[in-house]
Design an enzyme around this catalytic site. Sequence first.
Site, PDB file in Angstrom:
ATOM      1  N   CYS A  44       9.040 -18.507 -29.628  1.00  0.00           N
ATOM      2  CA  CYS A  44      10.241 -18.528 -30.469  1.00  0.00           C
ATOM      3  C   CYS A  44       9.940 -17.703 -31.715  1.00  0.00           C
ATOM      4  O   CYS A  44       9.077 -18.071 -32.508  1.00  0.00           O
ATOM      5  CB  CYS A  44      10.593 -19.967 -30.841  1.00  0.00           C
ATOM      6  N   CYS A  79      17.813 -15.112 -33.582  1.00  0.00           N
ATOM      7  CA  CYS A  79      16.710 -15.285 -32.636  1.00  0.00           C
ATOM      8  C   CYS A  79      15.762 -14.110 -32.826  1.00  0.00           C
ATOM      9  O   CYS A  79      16.148 -12.959 -32.576  1.00  0.00           O
ATOM     10  CB  CYS A  79      17.266 -15.319 -31.213  1.00  0.00           C
TER      11      CYS A  79
END
Length: 256
Positions: free
Chosen positions: A200, A75
Amino acid sequence: MNNSLKFYKYQGTGNDFVMIDNRNEIFPISQTYIEHLCHRRFGIGADGLILLQNDPEYDFRMVYFNADGREGSMCGNGGRCTVRFAEDLGIFKHETKFIAVDGKHTAQANKEVISLKMGEVHSLERHTEYDFMNTGSPHYVTYATDIEVVDVFSEGRKVRNSEEWVNRGGTNVNFVQVIDNETIYVRTYERGVEDETYSCGTGVTASALSTNLRFGMKSPIKVITKGGNLQVSFEDNFQNIHLIGPAMRVFEGILE
């Protein structure tokens, strides 16, 4: 489990995470418990939970869990938040190296931004309607002329749950609008969260690299997300990729 355990909440361009200093390894890892902590009604509320742990060869190890409680792939915004967390804990000053699920990362920190070196790009595919690549997590990148009217939840879920992508292990889905010759706007449907997120990091990275492939957009590429602005810098053949943007502590508390 101890009666109480400290947690911290961090966000990077609206991508928010529960952070745990787990260098003493007392956090009880359980999918149900992590999912509960990430729940926005019954828990703290977050896109994911991150454990900062010791590693003998690095400043720290980052272990990331999706909001569904399952351990996730890399991530990018979570990585930037973990770097800020480690800096706040006094683990390093200015520069750090750490290990995550996709391998080694380095990062630089100043008051305004964290610059995170991303891993190598894998599984690059070019298609008429979309590009696909793995920038630490798998990303499907497609384009829109007016990103505000795209139903990211429905359209993203459709691709995410299509037979092809389920069979291939799943994907995140990014919708990109080119704003000008150095700026793009990205909206992302994230697997594991199973919804649109405010930002993101690995998706922003994949989207920026896709615009370089499709339109020759040059580094650094400015990226607008719902949660704020990021930059992606890179060298030829997608070497030395950096995801650059803010990451900050929101609050802290005690888990009873």
